[in-house]
Design a protein around this motif. Structure first.
Motif: not given
Length: 947
Positions: A676-684, A694-708
């Motif tokens: 899980i992408l840490p909460n607060g890692i990004f801000g504005d 997500l850039q350069n994502r391998p085919s086996w990896l899903d990234f959805s709603l901050n969860v790898f």
């Protein structure tokens, strides 16, 4: 059918009623009665009302619960007597009455009203039961909403005479387990109350998906803005974060979910307003909330309280003694509301606070313009404890009419920021406090303006078609004259973030060239460079342009033109402010030569390009397309472009930022991976994080709603880029490395003792033989893995036994300043490492500590030497060579003479060394004798101390 039709007509006609216009200058200090007991339990409420009147209170806020009036069945005779009596006592005493019509029902009394399947559902798919044990149906369940409307109308009709007699203050309708009119914020699981978000029922999710499709139209667009990879809207689910329900509303997906819940709650609220006003349009309706500004208010769905209450006459919140600033709580409700809007606060009498704290809340609420303070008291002893502050507050305030509040200063915030950052407390409170408490001795009201940007039509600007963009500029083609030329335009010249490229068109062509089925064909008849416009058209008609240059040479030319290695981001620049952009090194590359020159074209008069740097100060707003050309050493070139948009400073977006880095994560081959992408890692700083991709994502990896998530199929290192966009399109990115490996554990032998003394002696591998003479007095063993572990268990067996578990890194057999002595013998070390979301990993090795050589580790030991003494579990005895192979009998003798035979299975003999395991004998600490016999003859007896 006829009944439904009548209800429908009444609701439609009721929508013509708007909020009341008259303002009441009277302040009200009200006794608030929850009426939690059964209808046949008269309770202390009548006495509480009488005492409240004696203390000077001038109103009573009475809860009328649906599940008490109709206790067991919707068809039984309603039990109004209890509430009739309370109202009569209050009005006879000259007190105004406010009614809280509570539609939540105790969870065991819903049969005949609705089913458990109709209850609101938490993010963990649990039906609502919370607070005082109540539950409630979904706001979107119109059939049950109509039932609730019927009870609201029945109640208002019964007590409408209060309005005619000018004795009715207002009416509210509540539903949560704590008697508030919002989404519940908690749930009882395993007997404990915990935070939760609602409503994740099937009907709400289905409605949300339909609403998404209506607004986004294409799943590609939703995926682009959400950073997901759904195949259809039927797969798009409402965001949820069970570990912190408030985080469910972050980023674009969370904002969408917040907006949809807001729409459903608003529709429900306005139906309740219409139901009340259909009886008498002059009756005031006040929305009763927990809060509209704290960290829980996103879960409640009340942050957009202005729009929610477009048709209501007021808002009441629960002004928590422990954590709320009472001046702020009134300012945020009142300062932007109409003059006739009712601002009400609740004071929940709390034995942990003294009377001064309670009085302080009432004073500050009234000082900043509150119309009503409702004091929750449910017992006579509470009333007795409250007498002094209630009497003083009533005396101080109730004879002073309300006067208009004058705001000399103001602050503001956006709904989007409040949803993203856990409420306006975290967005604007500090700025409000600087102004409100500029003179601490004389605090003053400050206007708080709310921009409900999420509810504005402009929020959906991002969901309109995005034009394609040049993904890979078309490379120059160098061809010989008078030879046939064929070139298929690359399919990846253009890309589209929210759709597909359906075709490519070309502009005017030289006479010798034609374009057919995606190919350029022809035979050049003249030398020179021919610049051809190429357009990419997406599936909604949006377009982007690129240029292809065809160079006709005298002969075959093998030079490969340069290429663009990275795209250029469009720039947003403030007018009258200096602007600088350096063209990155490596932005252009040449595979068979070198980049010798870069040119910039289309420059406005204020912009200069020199030594790879664009610089200047724009004097006016405008948009400019900048063309960059990179030449190689044989004058072949490639071109690309980006735009510079000059805006007024207030429209200049501050880009998002990354507050930290991401750790390298290890994934097991062919095992599920989850992070899980840490909460607060990004801000504005001036908006919110709209989406993360997500850039350069391998085919086996899903990234959805901050969860790898995914299952890697081959070992390797994957270097990914996590990119966070703000709501103005700017982005920041950070690297994320995933290493897919087979789990391994390795060991190191260290010096034991305090941390100051500890040092690594050597790696510890299978079959190692360690000379005892070279070892320190105490040893420790460290374990290292190529994964992070939640727990590591050590099991050391041999001449010495030690078991331990640790979750601290570095993982050590001993966490304290201890260790084991280098006892001679052969050891087996087994280490088992576990992680909650992965398989258990175990590694076992054998090693030896030698007093002789690597073959005969006990060679130089004295016969009949025994150790350790004192001992914990294992006793070791060096046997003479001639005795080691015999059948020795071992026994344990207590000091009182009691003898216990030691089973042969408890004794292991190897390298002329007997290891005697006393663990399973469970002998207590004390002095014992170990007796060794050969066919009944005594060989040796040892006196030992068992720890």
């Amino acid at each position: 059918m006829f009944i439904c039709w009548v209800i429908s007509i009444q609701l439609v006609s009721a929508q013509t009623h708007t909020r009341t216009t008259e303002a009441d200058p009277q302040r009200y200090l009200a006794l608030m009665l929850l009426n939690l007991t059964a209808p046949n339990d008269r309770g202390p409420e009548p006495d509480l009302i009488r005492t409240a009147s004696q203390l000077g209170l001038n109103a009573v806020y009475i809860t009328i619960p649906w599940d008490k009036v109709y206790y067991n069945s919707p068809t039984e005779t309603p039990q109004w007597a209890k509430y009739d009596e309370q109202i009569k006592i209050a009005t006879d005493l000259g007190m105004k009455v406010a009614l809280r019509i509570h539609l939540g029902r105790y969870n065991t009394r819903i049969n005949g009203f609705w089913n458990v399947a109709d209850n609101q559902v938490s993010q963990s798919n649990q039906p609502l039961v919370s607070g005082y044990g109540d539950t409630f149906f979904g706001f979107d369940n119109q059939t049950l909403v109509n039932k609730g409307i019927d009870f609201v109308k029945e109640t208002v009709n019964r007590y409408k005479h209060l309005q005619t007699e000018n004795k009715l203050l207002y009416v509210s309708v509540t539903n949560t387990s704590t008697q508030e009119g919002e989404y519940p914020g908690g749930i009882i699981l395993n007997g404990k109350e915990q935070s939760a978000a609602f409503d994740y029922s099937k009907s709400m999710i289905a409605g949300f998906q339909t609403w998404l499709q209506t607004n986004y139209k294409k799943i590609q667009r939703l995926n682009f803005l959400w950073g997901t990879s759904y195949k259809s809207f039927a797969n798009a689910t409402a965001p949820s974060t069970p570990w912190e329900p408030g985080d469910s509303f972050k980023q674009r997906a969370g904002k969408d979910w917040y907006i949809y819940r807001h729409i459903i709650l608003k529709k429900y609220t306005e139906q309740m307003i219409a139901a009340v006003k259909s009886v008498n349009g002059n009756i005031k309706f006040v929305s009763d909330y927990g809060s509209v500004f704290d960290t829980q208010s996103a879960v409640r769905g009340t942050l957009g309280f202005r729009d929610l209450n477009e048709k209501s006459d007021g808002i009441k919140i629960n002004d928590n003694l422990a954590s709320h600033d009472h001046r702020w709580s009134v300012d945020i409700l009142k300062s932007s509301a109409p003059a006739n809007f009712i601002t009400a606060n609740e004071l929940f009498v709390n034995a942990y606070f003294d009377n001064n704290a309670h009085l302080k809340q009432i004073n500050e609420n009234f000082e900043h313009g509150a119309n009503v303070v409702a004091v929750v008291i449910s017992a006579t002893d509470q009333m007795s404890r409250s007498e002094s502050f209630l009497r003083q507050a009533a005396s101080n305030w109730l004879n002073k009419p309300l006067t208009p509040i004058i705001y000399n200063e103001s602050v503001g915030y956006r709904l989007s920021a409040a949803v993203e950052k856990g409420g306006p407390l975290n967005v604007v409170y500090s700025e409000w406090a600087k102004r409100a408490y500029a003179d601490p001795a004389n605090p003053r009201p400050v206007r708080v303006n709310l921009d409900e940007d999420l509810l504005s039509p402009s929020y959906w600007d991002d969901a309109t078609n995005y034009d394609p963009y040049v993904f890979r500029p078309v490379p120059m083609q160098i061809i010989p004259i008078n030879k046939d030329f064929t070139y298929r335009l690359p399919m990846d010249t253009f890309s589209d973030v929210d759709g597909t490229i359906v075709r490519m068109d070309v502009g005017t062509l030289p006479s010798w060239l034609r374009y057919e089925s995606g190919q350029l064909r022809g035979r050049p008849t003249a030398l020179g460079d021919f610049r051809i416009l190429v357009k990419g058209i997406d599936d909604e008609g949006g377009s982007a342009e690129a240029y292809l240059t065809v160079r006709v040479d005298e002969r075959e030319n093998t030079n490969k033109p340069p290429t663009v290695s990275s795209n250029f981001t469009n720039q947003l620049v403030a007018v009258s402010q200096p602007f600088t952009l350096t063209i990155p090194k490596g932005a252009f590359i040449d595979s068979d030569g070198q980049i010798t020159n870069i040119e910039a074209g289309g420059l406005p008069s204020w912009l200069n390009f020199s030594n790879g740097v664009l610089s200047g100060t724009p004097a006016s707003v405008g948009e400019y397309r900048i063309i960059l050309k990179a030449y190689d050493n044989l004058t072949a070139f490639v071109e690309t472009y980006f735009t510079i948009k000059v805006v007024e400073p207030q429209y200049l977006n501050s880009p998002p930022y990354a507050s930290g880095t991401l750790p390298v994560k290890y994934a097991q081959l062919n095992m599920p991976f989850n992070y899980i992408l840490p909460n607060g890692i990004f801000g504005d700083p001036d908006g919110y994080i709209s989406s993360i991709s997500l850039q350069n994502r391998p085919s086996w990896l899903d990234f959805s709603l901050n969860v790898f998530s995914g299952t890697p199929t081959e070992e390797g290192e994957y270097r990914l880029i996590v990119r966070a966009y703000d709501n103005s399109g700017a982005y920041v990115e950070i690297p994320f490395i995933i290493k897919v490996e087979i789990p391994r554990i390795r060991f190191e032998l260290t010096r034991g003792g305090s941390k100051v003394d500890q040092q690594v002696l050597q790696p510890l591998a299978a079959d190692d033989v360690l000379p005892a003479s070279e070892l320190p007095p105490l040893l420790n063993i460290l374990a290292y893995g190529n994964f992070e572990f939640d727990e590591v268990a050590f099991d050391l067996n041999g001449p010495y036994r030690k078991k331990s578990k640790t979750s601290k890194f570095p993982y050590a057999l001993y966490e304290n300043a201890s260790g084991f002595a280098p006892y001679i013998g052969r050891y087996t070390l087994t280490v088992t490492a576990s992680k909650q979301d992965s398989a258990i990993i175990s590694n076992s090795i054998q090693f030896s500590i030698s007093y002789g050589d690597s073959v005969n580790i006990t060679r130089d030991m004295e016969e009949w030497a025994f150790y350790p003494n004192p001992l914990e579990d294992i006793l070791n005895i060096k046997l003479p060579v001639q005795q080691a192979a015999t059948e020795i009998e071992y026994s344990l003798i207590t000091v009182s003479g009691k003898r216990m035979q030691i089973p042969k299975s408890y004794v292991t003999v190897a390298d002329d060394l007997a290891n005697i395991d006393l663990t399973t004998l469970r002998v207590p600490a004390g002095i014992y004798f170990i007796r060794l016999e050969d066919k009944g003859s005594l060989l040796k007896q040892f006196k030992i101390f068992k720890k």
